[in-house]
Design a protein around this motif. Structure first.
Motif, PDB file in Angstrom:
ATOM      1  N   ARG A 170      -4.032 -28.351 -28.859  1.00  0.00           N
ATOM      2  CA  ARG A 170      -4.276 -26.943 -29.207  1.00  0.00           C
ATOM      3  C   ARG A 170      -5.249 -26.363 -28.189  1.00  0.00           C
ATOM      4  N   ASN A 171      -5.057 -25.087 -27.815  1.00  0.00           N
ATOM      5  CA  ASN A 171      -5.925 -24.409 -26.851  1.00  0.00           C
ATOM      6  C   ASN A 171      -6.177 -22.985 -27.316  1.00  0.00           C
ATOM      7  N   GLY A 215     -25.748 -23.972 -27.845  1.00  0.00           N
ATOM      8  CA  GLY A 215     -25.460 -23.858 -29.274  1.00  0.00           C
ATOM      9  C   GLY A 215     -24.316 -22.900 -29.564  1.00  0.00           C
ATOM     10  N   LEU A 216     -24.188 -21.865 -28.748  1.00  0.00           N
ATOM     11  CA  LEU A 216     -23.075 -20.932 -28.923  1.00  0.00           C
ATOM     12  C   LEU A 216     -21.756 -21.620 -28.591  1.00  0.00           C
ATOM     13  N   THR A 217     -21.751 -22.452 -27.566  1.00  0.00           N
ATOM     14  CA  THR A 217     -20.542 -23.222 -27.254  1.00  0.00           C
ATOM     15  C   THR A 217     -20.153 -24.107 -28.435  1.00  0.00           C
ATOM     16  N   THR A 218     -21.152 -24.754 -29.057  1.00  0.00           N
ATOM     17  CA  THR A 218     -20.881 -25.569 -30.243  1.00  0.00           C
ATOM     18  C   THR A 218     -20.306 -24.718 -31.362  1.00  0.00           C
ATOM     19  N   LEU A 219     -20.873 -23.528 -31.579  1.00  0.00           N
ATOM     20  CA  LEU A 219     -20.384 -22.643 -32.634  1.00  0.00           C
ATOM     21  C   LEU A 219     -18.952 -22.199 -32.369  1.00  0.00           C
ATOM     22  N   LEU A 220     -18.633 -21.848 -31.111  1.00  0.00           N
ATOM     23  CA  LEU A 220     -17.276 -21.414 -30.782  1.00  0.00           C
ATOM     24  C   LEU A 220     -16.275 -22.549 -30.993  1.00  0.00           C
ATOM     25  N   LEU A 221     -16.662 -23.773 -30.647  1.00  0.00           N
ATOM     26  CA  LEU A 221     -15.796 -24.918 -30.913  1.00  0.00           C
ATOM     27  C   LEU A 221     -15.664 -25.160 -32.418  1.00  0.00           C
ATOM     28  N   ARG A 226     -12.369 -24.678 -37.413  1.00  0.00           N
ATOM     29  CA  ARG A 226     -12.191 -24.089 -38.751  1.00  0.00           C
ATOM     30  C   ARG A 226     -10.953 -23.200 -38.823  1.00  0.00           C
ATOM     31  N   ASN A 227     -10.775 -22.344 -37.817  1.00  0.00           N
ATOM     32  CA  ASN A 227      -9.731 -21.322 -37.895  1.00  0.00           C
ATOM     33  C   ASN A 227      -8.393 -21.768 -37.323  1.00  0.00           C
ATOM     34  N   ASP A 228      -8.417 -22.546 -36.249  1.00  0.00           N
ATOM     35  CA  ASP A 228      -7.166 -22.944 -35.587  1.00  0.00           C
ATOM     36  C   ASP A 228      -6.678 -24.314 -36.053  1.00  0.00           C
ATOM     37  N   LEU A 229      -7.592 -25.268 -36.114  1.00  0.00           N
ATOM     38  CA  LEU A 229      -7.200 -26.614 -36.499  1.00  0.00           C
ATOM     39  C   LEU A 229      -7.181 -26.805 -38.012  1.00  0.00           C
ATOM     40  N   LEU A 252     -11.003 -23.464 -24.701  1.00  0.00           N
ATOM     41  CA  LEU A 252     -11.325 -24.503 -25.665  1.00  0.00           C
ATOM     42  C   LEU A 252     -10.068 -25.321 -25.923  1.00  0.00           C
ATOM     43  N   THR A 253     -10.199 -26.633 -25.833  1.00  0.00           N
ATOM     44  CA  THR A 253      -9.047 -27.514 -26.026  1.00  0.00           C
ATOM     45  C   THR A 253      -9.352 -28.529 -27.117  1.00  0.00           C
TER      46      THR A 253
END
Length: 281
Positions: A170-171, A215-221, A226-229, A252-253
């Motif tokens: 997923r990307n 921390g923002l990178t962690t939040l985006l992942l 939550r939303n895609d996977l 994001l992958t």
């Protein structure tokens, strides 16, 4: 050496406030009115409750207030987030009072080829009051270094080469802009200048633009999870390997392997900037 004897644990009562949850939602371009008191806080949204309280007169020269506890300068004026480990033991209800404990778990100095460095690991626990059993345990490791050498911005740019971005099961692509960096920094009471002061990031630390918060990178992942996977994290481990810069697309992958999910954040040139190992419920 650990060098933590001078640092006492900090204990605070925090509130998982509805207003804060709604502001995080707004920052992520979600409908704030979807969230009500008593709802479960999405996993990864706890970061404002780890904010430090360092007085402005006591900030490091780079403006970083510390996460939960102040980070010493030690004559090392540059600081980056090296990694983070988060364990989710229970859900936190929006509106709940929490007991936070933050401490410097380890402090290690070393001499590298590039000069002196230090590694500081800060540990936090968040427990819903009055039970006292942690709902979230987090460790963040910061890397402290000497001032950037003159001309580092050109060196950083020269190290960037064109490359294909690896595909994943997923990307998705996100573009962290100045507004997102500001809002995330404000919600976490993070005044680290490399995220909010472009002139400082460029002229003092030698970056070509504002640096996206680790921390923002962690939040985006976490939102990708939550939303895609459609997964619920139980434990995640982050490693930051290169900076991401404001205004540039980040891919994001996610790949499902035999030992769990492996996620990455890639710059537009294909450089892997962060990797996450995820365990799910």
């Amino acid at each position: 050496m650990s060098g933590t004897e001078e640092f006492q644990p900090i204990r605070r009562t925090e509130v998982c406030a509805l207003g804060t949850a709604r502001r995080i939602a707004a920052m992520l371009d979600l409908d704030p009115d979807r969230f009500r008191e008593g709802d479960t806080l999405p996993r990864g949204w706890h970061f404002p409750m780890l904010a430090g309280e360092t007085r402005r007169s006591e900030l490091r020269g780079d403006g970083f207030p510390g996460l939960g506890v102040a980070i010493p300068d030690m004559g090392l004026s540059r600081l980056v987030l090296g990694g983070r480990r988060v364990t989710f033991l229970a859900d936190i209800p929006i509106g709940a009072a929490l007991q936070r404990t933050s401490k410097v778990a380890s402090l290690t100095r070393k001499e590298a080829a590039s000069g002196p460095m230090a590694f500081v690991t800060v540990e936090h626990s968040l427990a819903v009051a009055p039970h006292g059993t942690p709902s979230i345990v987090e460790e963040a490791t910061y890397i402290l270094m000497e001032a950037a050498p003159t001309g580092r911005a050109k060196t950083v740019a020269a190290e960037v080469t064109d490359a294909d971005i690896p595909g994943g099961d997923r990307n998705t692509i996100v573009i962290p802009d100045e507004t997102l960096l500001f809002q995330y920094s404000a919600l976490g009471f993070n005044s680290h200048k490399i995220h909010i002061d472009k002139a400082y990031a460029r002229d003092v630390e030698g970056y070509p633009d504002l640096v996206v918060n680790g921390g923002l990178t962690t939040l985006l992942l976490s939102e990708f999870i939550r939303n895609d996977l459609k997964l619920i994290p139980r434990k995640l481990s982050m490693k930051h390997t290169a900076p991401l810069f404001c205004g540039n697309p980040v891919t994001l992958t996610a790949n499902h392997e035999t030992d769990g999910w492996h996620l990455g954040a890639f710059a537009a040139n294909g450089l892997r900037a962060a990797e996450m190992k995820l365990e799910c419920q």
